[in-house]
Design a protein around this motif. Structure first.
Motif, PDB file in Angstrom:
ATOM      1  N   ALA A 115      -6.214   6.842   4.382  1.00  0.00           N
ATOM      2  CA  ALA A 115      -6.287   7.700   3.250  1.00  0.00           C
ATOM      3  C   ALA A 115      -6.431   8.927   3.486  1.00  0.00           C
ATOM      4  O   ALA A 115      -5.995   9.745   2.829  1.00  0.00           O
ATOM      5  CB  ALA A 115      -7.507   7.140   2.218  1.00  0.00           C
ATOM      6  N   LEU A 116      -6.983   9.539   4.648  1.00  0.00           N
ATOM      7  CA  LEU A 116      -7.544  10.598   5.017  1.00  0.00           C
ATOM      8  C   LEU A 116      -6.426  11.143   5.953  1.00  0.00           C
ATOM      9  O   LEU A 116      -5.833  12.298   6.157  1.00  0.00           O
ATOM     10  CB  LEU A 116      -8.668  10.871   5.642  1.00  0.00           C
ATOM     11  CG  LEU A 116      -9.708  10.486   4.764  1.00  0.00           C
ATOM     12  CD1 LEU A 116     -11.265  10.600   5.602  1.00  0.00           C
ATOM     13  CD2 LEU A 116     -10.216  11.438   3.640  1.00  0.00           C
ATOM     14  N   PHE A 117      -5.750  10.315   6.831  1.00  0.00           N
ATOM     15  CA  PHE A 117      -4.939  10.900   7.893  1.00  0.00           C
ATOM     16  C   PHE A 117      -3.537  10.168   7.988  1.00  0.00           C
ATOM     17  O   PHE A 117      -2.815  10.303   8.908  1.00  0.00           O
ATOM     18  CB  PHE A 117      -5.609  10.726   9.152  1.00  0.00           C
ATOM     19  CG  PHE A 117      -7.174  11.538   9.253  1.00  0.00           C
ATOM     20  CD1 PHE A 117      -7.134  12.830   9.421  1.00  0.00           C
ATOM     21  CD2 PHE A 117      -8.077  10.816   9.147  1.00  0.00           C
ATOM     22  CE1 PHE A 117      -8.248  13.330   9.266  1.00  0.00           C
ATOM     23  CE2 PHE A 117      -9.314  11.379   9.093  1.00  0.00           C
ATOM     24  CZ  PHE A 117      -9.366  12.573   9.134  1.00  0.00           C
ATOM     25  N   GLY A 118      -3.148   9.302   6.857  1.00  0.00           N
ATOM     26  CA  GLY A 118      -2.014   8.806   6.928  1.00  0.00           C
ATOM     27  C   GLY A 118      -0.830   9.464   6.777  1.00  0.00           C
ATOM     28  O   GLY A 118      -1.021  10.874   6.607  1.00  0.00           O
ATOM     29  N   GLU A 119       0.186   9.161   6.448  1.00  0.00           N
ATOM     30  CA  GLU A 119       1.490   9.645   6.396  1.00  0.00           C
ATOM     31  C   GLU A 119       1.487  10.535   5.142  1.00  0.00           C
ATOM     32  O   GLU A 119       1.964  11.849   5.066  1.00  0.00           O
ATOM     33  CB  GLU A 119       2.883   8.884   6.459  1.00  0.00           C
ATOM     34  CG  GLU A 119       4.087   9.706   6.177  1.00  0.00           C
ATOM     35  CD  GLU A 119       5.362   8.749   6.385  1.00  0.00           C
ATOM     36  OE1 GLU A 119       6.232   9.345   5.902  1.00  0.00           O
ATOM     37  OE2 GLU A 119       5.204   7.815   6.667  1.00  0.00           O
ATOM     38  N   HIS A 120       1.171  10.104   4.124  1.00  0.00           N
ATOM     39  CA  HIS A 120       0.753  10.556   2.649  1.00  0.00           C
ATOM     40  C   HIS A 120      -0.625  10.623   2.250  1.00  0.00           C
ATOM     41  O   HIS A 120      -1.253   9.594   1.735  1.00  0.00           O
ATOM     42  CB  HIS A 120       1.747   9.974   1.689  1.00  0.00           C
ATOM     43  CG  HIS A 120       2.912   9.776   2.044  1.00  0.00           C
ATOM     44  ND1 HIS A 120       3.659  11.114   1.725  1.00  0.00           N
ATOM     45  CD2 HIS A 120       3.852   8.991   2.189  1.00  0.00           C
ATOM     46  CE1 HIS A 120       4.979  10.728   2.194  1.00  0.00           C
ATOM     47  NE2 HIS A 120       5.158   9.360   2.656  1.00  0.00           N
ATOM     48  N   PRO A 121      -1.389  11.563   2.866  1.00  0.00           N
ATOM     49  CA  PRO A 121      -3.073  11.167   2.557  1.00  0.00           C
ATOM     50  C   PRO A 121      -3.369  11.403   1.129  1.00  0.00           C
ATOM     51  O   PRO A 121      -2.817  11.903   0.214  1.00  0.00           O
ATOM     52  CB  PRO A 121      -3.660  12.656   3.212  1.00  0.00           C
ATOM     53  CG  PRO A 121      -2.511  13.193   4.129  1.00  0.00           C
ATOM     54  CD  PRO A 121      -1.259  12.548   3.411  1.00  0.00           C
ATOM     55  N   ALA A 122      -4.223  10.340   0.710  1.00  0.00           N
ATOM     56  CA  ALA A 122      -4.734  10.221  -0.724  1.00  0.00           C
ATOM     57  C   ALA A 122      -5.851  11.335  -0.957  1.00  0.00           C
ATOM     58  O   ALA A 122      -6.193  11.260  -2.214  1.00  0.00           O
ATOM     59  CB  ALA A 122      -5.169   8.709  -0.817  1.00  0.00           C
ATOM     60  N   TRP A 152     -12.590  14.592  -1.414  1.00  0.00           N
ATOM     61  CA  TRP A 152     -11.828  14.999  -2.512  1.00  0.00           C
ATOM     62  C   TRP A 152     -10.304  14.911  -2.686  1.00  0.00           C
ATOM     63  O   TRP A 152      -9.869  14.399  -1.506  1.00  0.00           O
ATOM     64  CB  TRP A 152     -12.086  16.720  -2.871  1.00  0.00           C
ATOM     65  CG  TRP A 152     -11.349  17.513  -1.862  1.00  0.00           C
ATOM     66  CD1 TRP A 152     -11.703  17.849  -0.436  1.00  0.00           C
ATOM     67  CD2 TRP A 152     -10.180  18.004  -1.701  1.00  0.00           C
ATOM     68  NE1 TRP A 152     -10.950  18.755   0.053  1.00  0.00           N
ATOM     69  CE2 TRP A 152      -9.769  19.010  -0.635  1.00  0.00           C
ATOM     70  CE3 TRP A 152      -9.273  18.143  -2.894  1.00  0.00           C
ATOM     71  CZ2 TRP A 152      -8.637  19.310  -0.613  1.00  0.00           C
ATOM     72  CZ3 TRP A 152      -7.958  18.673  -2.733  1.00  0.00           C
ATOM     73  CH2 TRP A 152      -7.594  19.426  -1.560  1.00  0.00           C
ATOM     74  N   PHE A 153      -9.775  14.854  -3.598  1.00  0.00           N
ATOM     75  CA  PHE A 153      -8.241  14.726  -3.804  1.00  0.00           C
ATOM     76  C   PHE A 153      -7.856  15.585  -5.061  1.00  0.00           C
ATOM     77  O   PHE A 153      -8.620  15.714  -5.971  1.00  0.00           O
ATOM     78  CB  PHE A 153      -7.906  13.432  -4.204  1.00  0.00           C
ATOM     79  CG  PHE A 153      -8.661  12.294  -5.294  1.00  0.00           C
ATOM     80  CD1 PHE A 153      -8.160  12.480  -6.465  1.00  0.00           C
ATOM     81  CD2 PHE A 153      -9.794  11.909  -4.970  1.00  0.00           C
ATOM     82  CE1 PHE A 153      -8.660  11.784  -7.463  1.00  0.00           C
ATOM     83  CE2 PHE A 153     -10.478  11.225  -6.049  1.00  0.00           C
ATOM     84  CZ  PHE A 153      -9.743  11.237  -7.299  1.00  0.00           C
TER      85      PHE A 153
END
Length: 169
Positions: free
Chosen positions: A40-47, A67-68
């Motif tokens: 979620a924080l450091f993936g290809e598409h951070p959420a 936050w997002f």
């Protein structure tokens, strides 16, 4: 000191998520795993994104904010949703929470976001008092809606075949 979270912070953030859940009397609901948080924080598409508050002298982690981005159809602009703001009990009152919120407010301004929003539990009067001291507008007329578990499954099963595809976020 406030800084962006790094991959190495994931275990500490996960620990603080559990601490926050205990404070909010909802430990059983905090089921996120380290792998989910990493993605979620450091993936290809951070959420989502996170900031870390550290003690200026020791470098110990004192808190975090997660936050997002969100979008307002009324303003036609993005905004920020603060999912978690947590400062460890021993560090409360020392300015870490305000520093985290100030850093997030600066991110909002730099990103052109018009709104910075979050939820607070109605019984959490210390947090409410802190937020209102900063000029926060409490949106009393709004209620949070949540659909999960079996009711979510039941409603999803009623979707027409041409329903929108799943989002990869």
């Amino acid at each position: 000191m406030i800084r962006s979270a790094a991959l190495d912070d994931v275990p500490e953030i996960l620990t603080m998520i559990r601490e926050l859940a205990a404070y909010e009397r909802a430990e059983e609901q905090a089921r996120a795993t380290g792998e989910q948080l990493r993605k979620a924080l450091f993936g290809e598409h951070p959420a989502a994104f996170a900031l870390i508050a550290e003690d200026d002298d020791t470098g110990a982690t004192m808190g975090y904010a997660l936050w997002f981005p969100r979008f307002s159809t009324w303003t036609g602009t993005r905004g920020m949703h603060l999912e978690d703001l947590y400062v460890r009990p021993q560090a409360r009152g020392s300015g870490h929470g305000k520093a985290l919120l100030a850093a997030l407010a600066a991110t909002c301004r730099q990103s052109g976001y018009d709104r910075f929003e979050w939820w607070v539990l109605s019984w959490n009067t210390p947090a409410i008092d802190f937020y209102t001291s900063l000029g926060v507008e409490l949106m009393e007329e709004w209620k949070v809606c949540r659909l999960s578990g079996e009711p979510l499954e039941e409603l999803a099963a009623q979707a027409p075949q041409a329903a929108a595809p799943a989002c990869d976020g």
